[in-house]
Design a protein around this motif. Structure first.
Motif, PDB file in Angstrom:
ATOM      1  N   THR A   1       2.111 -16.436 -40.464  1.00 50.43           N
ATOM      2  CA  THR A   1       1.914 -17.367 -39.335  1.00 50.43           C
ATOM      3  C   THR A   1       1.647 -16.727 -38.165  1.00 50.43           C
ATOM      4  O   THR A   1       0.789 -16.939 -37.349  1.00 50.43           O
TER       5      THR A   1
ATOM      6  N   GLY B   1       1.035 -20.526 -43.230  1.00 49.43           N
ATOM      7  CA  GLY B   1       2.139 -19.566 -43.007  1.00 49.43           C
ATOM      8  C   GLY B   1       3.586 -19.954 -43.507  1.00 49.43           C
ATOM      9  O   GLY B   1       4.088 -19.138 -44.450  1.00 49.43           O
TER      10      GLY B   1
ATOM     11  N   SER C   1      -4.178 -17.202 -41.264  1.00 50.47           N
ATOM     12  CA  SER C   1      -2.880 -17.049 -42.142  1.00 50.47           C
ATOM     13  C   SER C   1      -3.073 -17.139 -43.482  1.00 50.47           C
ATOM     14  O   SER C   1      -2.296 -16.656 -44.211  1.00 50.47           O
TER      15      SER C   1
ATOM     16  N   ALA D   1      -2.034 -22.242 -37.935  1.00 52.55           N
ATOM     17  CA  ALA D   1      -1.227 -20.870 -38.699  1.00 52.55           C
ATOM     18  C   ALA D   1      -0.182 -21.493 -39.609  1.00 52.55           C
ATOM     19  O   ALA D   1       0.005 -20.780 -40.546  1.00 52.55           O
TER      20      ALA D   1
END
Length: 643
Positions: free
Chosen positions: A554, A463, A548, A459
């Motif tokens: 995130t 992110g 993401s 993520a």
């Protein structure tokens, strides 16, 4: 050379466009200033030029629009606002990461650090940089690919007089090497000191295009800055003596103890104050803004100076005042007022749209025909936001991005610590199968810590891009292209596998240390278990990357990983629980029977392990989630191409 033709922003509802039919040239080897008060449309013009905002018009950079330049970063260096980098990344790490994105050698990072004077701060974190150092770093990012053209939006905003002088020296040096410079400012004196040509905007329209000498003559005039505790009385006396002597003297109070006197000298003002016993704290010659003037259409060939409209008084000092004695700025606590001004219209004809750029280094006349067509058309061509290109070296870029900050290292350390603690506690409680014991996966947890950590690292891959868009400085958006996605998936998978191996090794070593060798015996079906373990953490990492990238967050990436066992698995189980006529029992055995020849090295065992994993609820849910996220990501990538 820059040729901007008919730049017009899209109007919003009933309001007029922010920028309306702006056309100008910025020539090679010269510094051009785009001047205007706050809200005049300078930033919108720059964004339209760089195709970061939709509208109408076209801009040629050495004869080519930006979307026709294969490597835009090597042609145009851009500085828009603050440096969009992760606060925990070092100055040198940020530049090296951008070197990989631009496809230039990493040694270029050290070269530009030397140019902008940041060698001593190369290990400083971005979050700890002052405003002046941030401006230097932004200029270093713009110079990283050695571009011919620099487009800078407010490069001197918030800088001290010394830092502004240094910045203007760098711009002048780049122009002296044959480059083209265009920068925006709201300070007329800065434009007069720095630029060779000044283009003035007011309320989104071009109202003057002047050489700096003409600009200084029509917009700036000398004045005397006075500071006295009896400023009001001194102003009355100066005006009275001017009427008596039949001289034109303009006295403008600027609040408190400050006066600006136009049409007089320091000697005359000082003698008046001395004769009447008035204490004076400051008396200095300055070059000040001439204030608002009425914009008027002049006949062809007319002299703007002859049509100069007298003003009732200059705007209060919206610019920093400098004394002739030492050039030091006035105290920062002095009142500063911003003003809206309408400068005189210059009669210098705007450069023709068909003008060539043969005099520029590497110039071409490829855009001459299209420029002429755009000039004759009733409406300029539409500007669409160009799709962001992936970095030239996406894998190298992703490696530098992931290893440049401590987030990944901290996440891996936390996963190892939590997994080790859980494995020891599970072994003490008992009733936990050995595979789950080594993976530190209690029955009540939806996923083991290693899978959650892999999803979190995945993520972070996109992110951090959207939270600190280092790649969006000259692109407008973070690139979501297949090359960058493949690099992130590859790095995410490698990180997840490494972390999974470390977790197994650390847990086994700790269990052997605490409870002996009984719990660390290698199971007979270790190849299939290892394949399942690796597939689980890699799938979680990929789910975090894709989620993401699709949702630009995130938190959304980690939520997609957790939602698989919490939401999708129960839904799949509920769908399969109902009454059915037939079942898929014995599917792995039948798949093995389909093979006409034996797989080398016993690969059929790994295939069977993969089939068994997909047949499990968590594995099937992960495959379903990955398929949906991949389709969503591909739609976001292909959507700009289908317009």
């Amino acid at each position: 050379m820059i040729q901007a033709i008919g730049l017009t922003s899209n109007a919003r509802k009933e309001s007029p466009p922010t920028v309306d039919d702006v056309s100008f040239d910025a020539r090679v080897g010269r510094v051009t200033a785009l001047l205007g008060a706050r809200g005049a449309g300078k930033t919108t013009v720059v964004r339209l030029m760089l195709e970061l905002q939709q509208g109408r018009g076209i801009t040629y950079f050495r004869g080519r629009p930006l979307h026709r330049i294969p490597l835009p970063a090597r042609e145009v260096g851009v500085l828009l606002g603050d440096v969009p980098g992760h606060p925990a990344r070092t100055v040198r790490g940020q530049l090296r990461m951008l070197c990989s994105a631009a496809g230039v050698p990493i040694q270029r990072a050290d070269e530009v650090l030397e140019v902008v004077g940041l060698v001593s701060l190369r290990d400083q974190r971005l979050g700890a940089l002052s405003r002046g150092m941030d401006r230097r770093l932004g200029l270093a990012c713009a110079l990283l690919a050695d571009p011919h053209t620099l487009v800078l939006d407010g490069p001197a905003d918030g800088l001290s007089a010394r830092e502004s002088k240094w910045l203007h020296g760098i711009l002048r040096a780049h122009a002296g090497l044959g480059g083209t410079i265009l920068f925006t400012t709201d300070d007329p004196k800065e434009a007069a000191r720095t630029a060779d040509r000044v283009i003035t905007l007011d309320e989104g329209r071009l109202v003057a295009d002047q050489e700096v000498a003409d600009f200084a003559r029509t917009r700036l005039r000398p004045r005397v800055a006075v500071r006295s505790p009896h400023a009001a009385r001194l102003g009355v006396l100066l005006a009275k003596e001017a009427r008596t002597a039949k001289r034109t003297v303009e006295v403008v109070p600027e609040g408190g103890s400050r006066l600006s006197v136009y049409g007089s000298t320091c000697a005359d003002v000082g003698e008046t104050a001395f004769r009447h016993g008035i204490l004076v704290h400051q008396l200095a010659d300055e070059i000040g803004d001439a204030g608002p003037a009425v914009a008027q259409a002049l006949p062809s060939g007319a002299d703007p100076a002859a049509h100069e409209t007298p003003t009732t008084g200059p705007e209060p000092g919206a610019q920093t005042r400098h004394s002739l004695a030492g050039g030091t700025p006035d105290t920062p606590n002095s009142p500063v007022t911003t003003s809206t001004f309408v400068p005189l219209v210059d009669t210098t004809p705007l450069p023709a749209a068909t003008e060539g750029v043969a005099g520029s280094p590497g110039g071409t006349e490829a855009g001459a025909t299209s420029s002429a067509t755009a000039a004759l058309s009733p409406l300029p061509p539409p500007i669409t936001v160009r799709s962001a290109r992936s970095p030239l070296r996406p894998l190298r870029y992703e490696l530098r991005r992931a290893t440049g900050i401590a987030t990944g290292y901290v996440t891996v350390a936390l996963v190892l610590a939590v997994s080790a603690l859980l494995s020891v506690l599970l072994a003490r409680v008992g009733h936990t199968p050995q595979p789950r014991l080594l993976a530190a996966w209690p029955q009540g947890l939806p996923l083991p810590p290693a899978a959650l950590g892999a999803g979190l690292l995945g993520a972070f891959a996109f992110g951090d891009e959207f939270r600190h868009p280092a790649l969006a400085a000259d692109r407008g958006t973070v690139p979501r292209r297949l090359g960058l996605l493949c690099a992130k998936l590859l790095v995410g998978a490698a990180t997840a596998v490494l972390m999974a191996a470390l977790v197994l090794g650390c847990d086994a070593a700790l269990l052997h240390l605490v409870y002996g060798s009984e719990l660390t015996q290698v199971p007979a079906d270790w190849p299939s278990m290892t394949a399942s373990w690796v597939a689980l953490v890699v799938a979680c990492a990929w789910a975090g990357v894709l989620a993401s990238g699709v949702f630009r967050s995130t938190a959304a990436g980690l939520a997609a990983v957790v939602a698989v066992p919490v939401v999708i698995v129960p839904l799949v189980q509920k769908a399969l629980e109902g009454p059915s006529v037939r079942t898929a029992a014995g599917l792995p055995a039948r798949l093995r029977d389909l093979a006409l020849v034996h797989w080398p090295f016993g690969a059929e065992r790994f295939v069977a392990a993969g089939v068994r994993m997909v047949a499990q609820p968590v594995g099937g849910a992960l495959m379903l989630s990955l398929g949906a996220l991949l389709c969503a990501y591909l739609l976001t990538v292909l959507r700009p191409r289908t317009r």
